[in-house]
Structures are given as structure tokens and as C-alpha cells.
Design a protein around this motif. Structure first.
Motif, short mmCIF file in Angstrom:
data_model
loop_
_atom_site.label_atom_id
_atom_site.label_comp_id
_atom_site.label_asym_id
_atom_site.label_seq_id
_atom_site.Cartn_x
_atom_site.Cartn_y
_atom_site.Cartn_z
N ASN A 1 0.85 -1.19 0.00
CA ASN A 1 0.00 0.00 0.00
C ASN A 1 0.88 1.23 0.00
O ASN A 1 1.70 1.41 0.90
CB ASN A 1 -0.91 0.00 1.23
N PRO B 1 -0.48 7.97 0.34
CA PRO B 1 -1.23 8.82 -0.61
C PRO B 1 -0.46 10.07 -0.99
O PRO B 1 0.24 10.66 -0.17
CB PRO B 1 -2.51 9.13 0.16
N THR C 1 -5.10 14.32 -2.52
CA THR C 1 -6.03 14.53 -1.41
C THR C 1 -6.96 13.34 -1.23
O THR C 1 -7.32 12.66 -2.21
CB THR C 1 -6.87 15.80 -1.66
N GLU C 2 -7.34 13.09 0.02
CA GLU C 2 -8.26 11.98 0.30
C GLU C 2 -9.69 12.48 0.51
O GLU C 2 -10.56 11.72 0.96
CB GLU C 2 -7.79 11.23 1.55
N SER C 3 -9.96 13.73 0.19
CA SER C 3 -11.30 14.29 0.34
C SER C 3 -12.24 13.74 -0.74
O SER C 3 -11.79 13.17 -1.74
CB SER C 3 -11.27 15.82 0.26
N VAL C 4 -13.53 13.91 -0.52
CA VAL C 4 -14.53 13.41 -1.47
C VAL C 4 -15.42 14.56 -1.93
O VAL C 4 -15.46 15.63 -1.31
CB VAL C 4 -15.39 12.30 -0.84
N PRO D 1 -14.22 10.10 -4.57
CA PRO D 1 -12.95 10.71 -4.15
C PRO D 1 -12.47 11.74 -5.17
O PRO D 1 -12.51 11.50 -6.38
CB PRO D 1 -11.99 9.52 -4.07
N ALA E 1 -9.53 12.53 -5.77
CA ALA E 1 -8.32 12.05 -6.44
C ALA E 1 -8.62 11.44 -7.81
O ALA E 1 -7.79 11.51 -8.73
CB ALA E 1 -7.62 11.02 -5.55
N GLN E 2 -9.81 10.84 -7.96
CA GLN E 2 -10.16 10.26 -9.25
C GLN E 2 -10.21 11.33 -10.34
O GLN E 2 -9.71 11.13 -11.46
CB GLN E 2 -11.53 9.56 -9.14
N SER F 1 -1.61 4.87 -4.62
CA SER F 1 -2.40 4.72 -3.40
C SER F 1 -3.83 4.30 -3.69
O SER F 1 -4.55 3.84 -2.80
CB SER F 1 -2.41 6.04 -2.62
N ILE F 2 -4.28 4.44 -4.95
CA ILE F 2 -5.65 4.07 -5.33
C ILE F 2 -5.72 2.62 -5.82
O ILE F 2 -6.58 1.85 -5.42
CB ILE F 2 -6.18 5.03 -6.41
#
Length: 659
Positions: A123, A126, A129-132, A141, A143-144, A212-213
Motif C-alpha cells: 500500500n 497517498p 487529497t483523500e477528500s470526497v 474521491p 483524487a479520481q 495509493s488508489i
């Protein structure tokens, strides 16, 4: 609808990764004319390097920006090393040699990563950002979107670079015609180097962001080359924008397929979704792309003439085969059990490697699906026995016929393409068969494997558990080794004689120049289909013998990594000589050479990785100094020396060595 939108947006991350690899493939093709099979491994290396720098695997952990920058610098260095070792020395080599070199790079990078970091997935810390964010009711997310935006921005920037700068014009000129580019004062080698650095840094950058994804795995990341090749095919290996868009769409489609697999109407087995449908869809996508663009795929104007390894004649064949046959029979009796089994495995692997000699050496088509066909025949023998009660000889005959039919069908699907492009469809086919057939517990063996009963006829057992023992009195019995020895010898003689037959000469004509062969009356399509039939039958025979040798069949024995290792080892030793298949067979996993290394040289639990490392590195060295193969170079030298004293006229050129 909201769930569909959610899964579609969740596919942006993997789609961005596929798109970045597809862009790297297009850049490599533009720069050097090589289909870079190792492009997925580049992403893998970037992910592991970044993870090591961030977590302090080598030395104290770095911050994210420092680790990111240092990883990209290392990727640029790796690009220079690969270009110097595997691309530049092969500028005058055949496209087949260039493609095999990229397989060597893939095997080398994958084995080094697994030896250093282990085989378990990791793993990654990241970066994004891990925000949604909520889109039409779906929580996604951020990040996508960032990943998709980054890869689109890279594609636009590279498109502008190639359209509006001197470097871009130079790359396009070298891609269209290297001779004209050199006359204009351009350096194709420097252009190729710059494009390689761009490809490695671009794919590495997106790989770090996506690590990280999607996770870091030395097993799965290199295989992303398959959907990326599909995207590159739709782009015609030229358009960066189409490659980017196709990669993103493939990622979205695979995410939607993942959602569909959770629905009650989706095909299932034992309560779980049918395995391998994603890989099957990728294979079908590649077939569609090849049929659509097969005749319009770009060809490059190379500065040097394309050449393939010569195909030496087999002189005094029986005189060479007889002593080896006797030595093999004696070895099966006197050697201890583990070496007796290794010799038998080597004989079976020889039959499989002979199929590479026919399709690669005689016809000049690079196919990596043979091991999958062998596995198909092995599972067929198992199922015919356990499900239908069929035994020897009916079950192996049907299994070989089925494997041959499947091989012909795959070959027919790729008739519109020629040469190295064939590897794309066979690579995808091999992975699809592995996941869709072998991993299926009903059709294949699933995770537990499938049982195979020993062969017997009229009450006589001639399997590995037969009554006759070797001098040490242990199993396996040498009886099945004798069977394998006879079959391998017959197949060896058949393949060696094929080279001098009318069919063999037609294969060599196609290998040298398909258009010229067609103009002289050779039915190119028919000869190709026959060649696929012969190689598939050889693979089927090897698969059946593998099944009888081990008494069980599992999917792990027929993975794409094993197939690529076999292809590389055959090419190292001499893909146009049957002797090369013999040595490659005895170097296959489970055979004599790995057993010797395992017992006295290498750590027992990592011998397969070290063998992969040796073959990958050895392939690059061999292509540099003996591009025709070790045995082929030696054979040609002997023939030229034998012809010299008795010829006042110029020596006749070897068939198949047309430059």
C-alpha cells in the motif's frame, strides 16, 4: 443510475493509469519503432521506488515532494539505461528482435523488483487529497478527478509539443522516414532517447499518483500493458489524444463491469461472479481494434535494412539425434528421482519450445499464446477424464485437437496483422485463457487444481507411477520419461525436416517478405493458418504430457510470466534452430538447469525469480552481441567455414536470411 455514475467515475483512476501507459507505448513507437511490452513494468518500478523513498526502505524517509522528484529523476535514469542497453544497440535489428528486447526488460524489471521488495502487494502512501465530492448524488474521491485531469493535461501538452516545437517535428519526421530525417541532419538515436525519457517519466508520474488508489503489485501492474495496448491500437500508435481517451474509457468500462458482476443477473459460479470476464473483454477489444485498424497501422521508414535471424539447414540430423536419444534413455534409468523428473520435464518443455521455433523462427510471427494452449489441453485431458470418463488415448487426442482448433481461431483473428503486432493479440489471448478458463473451477482447475489419471492402455500403465523403477527404486518411474523422450525426439525431427519441406520454404518466404511471397504464388493466409495449427498441436501435445507427468493441473503453471520467460530463453539460444528449443526446454522451470541452480547455486525459495532475472539479463546481452541467437551464430559460422574451400563462386545465401 446513481450507482452506475459512481462506478463510472471510480473508473477514472484506473483509466488514467491505463491511459498513461498507452501514451508511453505511443511515445516509444514514435521514438524508436518499438512496441514496448515493458511499459506496464515502468509504472510498477515507479510505484515501488516512491514507496521505498517515502517509507524509508533504503534510507531515512523523504517527504512526498522530495520522494516524487527523486523517483522521476530515477525513472529518467532508468529510461537512459534501457535505451542504451536494449534499444540503441538494436537499431539495425529486426522489429521482432526489438520486441523481444522489451520482453527481456520486462522480465528483468519484474524479477529485480520481486527480489528486492518481495512478491506481496504493498500500500503506497497517498499523494493526492483523500477528500470526497458529491456528483449527482454520488460521493466520489476527488483524487479520481485529479488523476483523470492530470493525464488529459499531459496528453494535451505532449500533443502541443509534437505539433508546434522543433523536437516534435523532428520526432514525426524520424517516425515517418528515418533515412530522410538523417539527410535533414537529425539524429534518430537522440530523438529515440528523448522520447523514452518522456515515456518513462510520464508513466512513472501517473503511476505514483495512482499507486495509493490501485495499489502496488509486481504481478498485476505489468499486465496493465494489455488494456493500454488496446488503447494504443485504437490510436494507431500515433494519436496521443485518442490513446488517452481510449485508456480512460477502458478504465470506466472495466469499473462498470465490476459493478455489473455484483448484480443477480450476472453469470456466476458457486455464488461468485464468473472469473476472467475483464481479461476476455480486453482480448475482444484488441481483436476489434486489429480488425478495424489492422491495415492502417503505421509502418516506419527504418534507416537500416530489417533482418531476421538466418535459418540454417539441419545436416546429418539422425547422426546427431541418435547419441542424444541413447544418453537420455540411460539418464532416465541411472539418475536419482528428482533429476529423472527434471529430465522428463525438460523433454516435455522441449516439445513446447519447438512450437516457438515454427511460429517465430520459420514464419517470423511472435506468438506468446503457446503455453496457454498447452494449459488448455492439460485441463481438457483432466475434464474429459473426470467428467466424461475418457482415458488414454481418446482423451489426449481430443484435447490436442481442441487446443489446435483454439490456436487456429486465435491465429485467424490476427490474420489482418503481421509481424510483431501479432504479439499484442496473443498476449491478450494468453491472459484471457489463464483467467477465464484456467481460474474457472468448472472449466479449469480453479485455485485447487484438477486431477489427471495416469495413462494406461490394455492394462499397461506407462505413467510416472508405473511399476518399473530407476536404479534408486523411487518414483517417478522412467517409463513415462521414455514416452516423453520418444515424443520429443519425433517432434524434433518433424520440426527440423519442416525447414526443408515445401511448406517450410513457403513459411520462410512469408517470413522474408509477405508481399513478395504472395506475388510468387504462396497463399499467405493458408500457410499462416497451417503454421498456427502445427504450433498449437505441438503446444497441445506438451500440455497433455505436462498433465500426465504431474498428475494434476493448476493455473499457476501456465501464467503469462512463465510464457514470456520461455519465449525469451528460446530466442536467446536460437529461435530458428530446433537445438535452441532443446536447451530452452532443459532451462525451463522444473527442469534440469533450474534444479542444478536450486540445489547448489541459488536460494531454493527464489530460484524461479533468479532464473527469470538471468534469462531477462541474458536476453539483453545476447541481443547486443549475438542478435541471431547463440546456436544460430555458431551454426552459420560452421556452415560458412564448410562451404568456403569448395566454392569458387559466391556462397549461396541461406534461406530465410533475406535482409
Amino acid at each position: 443510475m446513481q450507482t452506475l455514475l459512481l462506478f463510472a467515475l471510480l473508473g477514472l483512476g484506473s483509466g488514467a493509469l491505463i491511459a498513461s501507459i498507452a501514451i508511453g507505448v505511443v511515445l516509444s513507437w514514435r521514438g524508436s519503432g518499438t512496441i514496448n511490452i515493458a511499459a506496464g513494468a515502468v509504472v510498477m518500478v515507479a510505484g515501488y521506488l516512491f514507496w521505498a523513498l517515502r517509507t524509508g526502505f533504503f534510507f531515512p524517509a523523504l517527504t512526498t515532494p522530495a520522494a516524487l522528484v527523486l523517483t522521476l529523476v530515477l525513472m529518467a535514469v532508468l529510461a537512459v539505461l534501457v535505451e542504451t542497453a536494449a534499444v540503441k544497440p538494436l537499431r539495425s535489428a529486426s522489429p521482432l528482435a526489438k520486441l523481444v528486447a522489451s520482453i527481456g526488460v520486462l522480465l528483468l524489471l519484474q524479477s529485480v523488483v520481486q527480489l528486492v521488495f518481495g512478491t506481496s502487494p504493498l500500500n503506497s502512501p497517498p499523494v493526492l487529497t483523500e477528500s470526497v465530492v458529491t456528483v449527482a448524488g454520488a460521493t466520489v474521491p476527488v483524487a479520481q478527478f485529479i488523476l483523470a485531469g492530470v493525464v488529459v493535461a499531459i496528453a494535451l501538452a505532449l500533443t502541443a509539443l509534437y505539433r508546434f516545437t522543433r523536437f516534435g517535428v523532428a520526432t514525426r519526421a524520424a517516425s515517418e522516414n528515418e533515412r530522410s530525417a538523417v539527410l535533414a541532419g537529425l539524429s534518430p538515436a537522440s530523438i529515440s532517447m528523448a522520447n523514452s525519457v518522456l515515456a518513462y517519466v510520464t508513466a512513472g508520474f501517473v503511476g505514483i499518483l495512482a499507486a495509493s488508489i490501485v495499489g502496488i503489485s509486481a504481478s498485476t501492474l505489468p499486465l496493465l500493458i494489455i488494456p493500454a495496448l488496446a488503447a494504443a491500437l485504437f490510436a494507431g500508435f500515433t494519436s496521443l489524444g485518442i490513446a488517452c481517451a481510449a485508456g480512460l474509457l477502458i478504465g470506466i468500462a472495466e469499473s462498470l463491469l465490476s459493478y455489473a458482476s455484483t448484480q443477480p443477473w450476472f453469470p456466476s459460479q458457486d455464488g461468485l461472479a464468473l472469473p476472467g470476464l475483464q481479461q476476455l473483454a480486453e482480448f475482444l477489444l484488441i481483436v476489434i481494434a486489429l480488425w478495424w485498424r489492422g491495415s492502417t497501422l503505421p509502418q516506419r521508414g527504418e534507416i537500416a535494412g530489417r533482418s531476421l535471424p538466418p535459418v540454417p539447414r539441419q545436416e546429418r540430423l539422425m547422426r546427431k539425434v541418435a547419441p542424444v536419444f541413447v544418453a537420455g534413455a540411460v539418464a532416465l534409468v541411472v539418475l536419482p528421482s528428482e533429476f529423472r523428473q527434471a529430465v522428463t520435464v525438460g523433454l516435455v518443455a522441449t516439445v513446447l519450445c519447438l512450437s516457438f521455433v515454427v511460429i517465430m523462427g520459420y514464419v517470423g510471427q511472435l506468438s506468446v499464446v503457446q503455453l496457454a494452449l498447452a494449459g488448455f489441453a492439460a485441463f481438457a485431458v483432466s475434464r474429459l477424464g473426470t467428467e466424461f470418463g475418457l482415458g488414454f488415448p481418446l482423451a489426449p487426442i481430443i484435447a490436442i485437437v481442441l487446443a489446435t482448433a483454439l490456436g487456429i481461431a486465435i491465429g485467424a483473428a490476427a490474420l489482418r496483422v503481421r509481424g510483431v503486432t501479432l504479439v499484442v493479440v496473443t498476449l491478450a489471448a494468453a491472459v484471457a485463457i489463464e483467467n477465464f478458463v484456467f481460474a474457472n473451477s468448472q472449466w479449469g482447475g480453479g485455485q485447487t487444481g484438477a486431477r489427471v489419471d495416469s495413462p494406461s492402455l490394455f492394462g499397461l500403465n506407462f505413467g510416472p507411477d508405473a511399476g518399473l523403477r530407476g536404479l534408486d527404486g523411487s518414483l517417478p518411474s522412467p517409463v513415462f520419461g521414455f514416452v516423453a523422450l520418444v515424443v520429443a525426439t519425433l517432434m524434433y525431427i518433424l520440426v527440423a525436416h519442416l525447414r526443408s519441406s515445401d511448406l517450410g520454404r513457403q513459411m520462410l518466404a512469408i517470413r522474408s517478405n509477405e508481399r513478395a511471397a504472395a506475388a510468387s504464388g504462396v497463399n499467405v493466409r493458408s500457410v499462416k493458418i497451417v503454421a498456427f495449427g502445427i504450433t498449437s498441436a505441438l503446444a497441445g501435445i506438451a500440455g497433455v504430457m505436462y498433465a500426465y507427468q504431474f498428475g494434476t493441473v493448476s493455473a499457476n503453471s501456465y501464467s503469462i510470466t512463465v510464457a514470456l520467460t520461455l519465449v525469451a530463453s528460446v530466442y536467446v539460444l536460437g529461435v530458428t534452430l530446433a537445438q535452441g528449443a532443446v536447451l530452452a526446454g532443459f532451462g525451463a522451470i522444473g527442469s534440469v538447469i533450474p534444479l542444478i541452480l536450486q540445489k547448489w547455486v541459488l536460494p531454493e525459495d527464489r530460484v524461479s525469480l533468479y532464473v527469470q532475472l538471468l534469462i531477462g539479463g541474458g536476453l539483453l546481452i545476447q541481443l547486443r552481441f549475438f542478435p541471431d541467437g547463440l546456436l544460430v551464430a555458431s551454426s552459420v559460422k560452421k556452415q560458412n567455414k564448410a562451404q568456403r574451400p569448395r566454392a569458387t563462386a559466391p556462397a549461396p545465401q541461406l534461406e530465410g536470411s533475406v535482409r
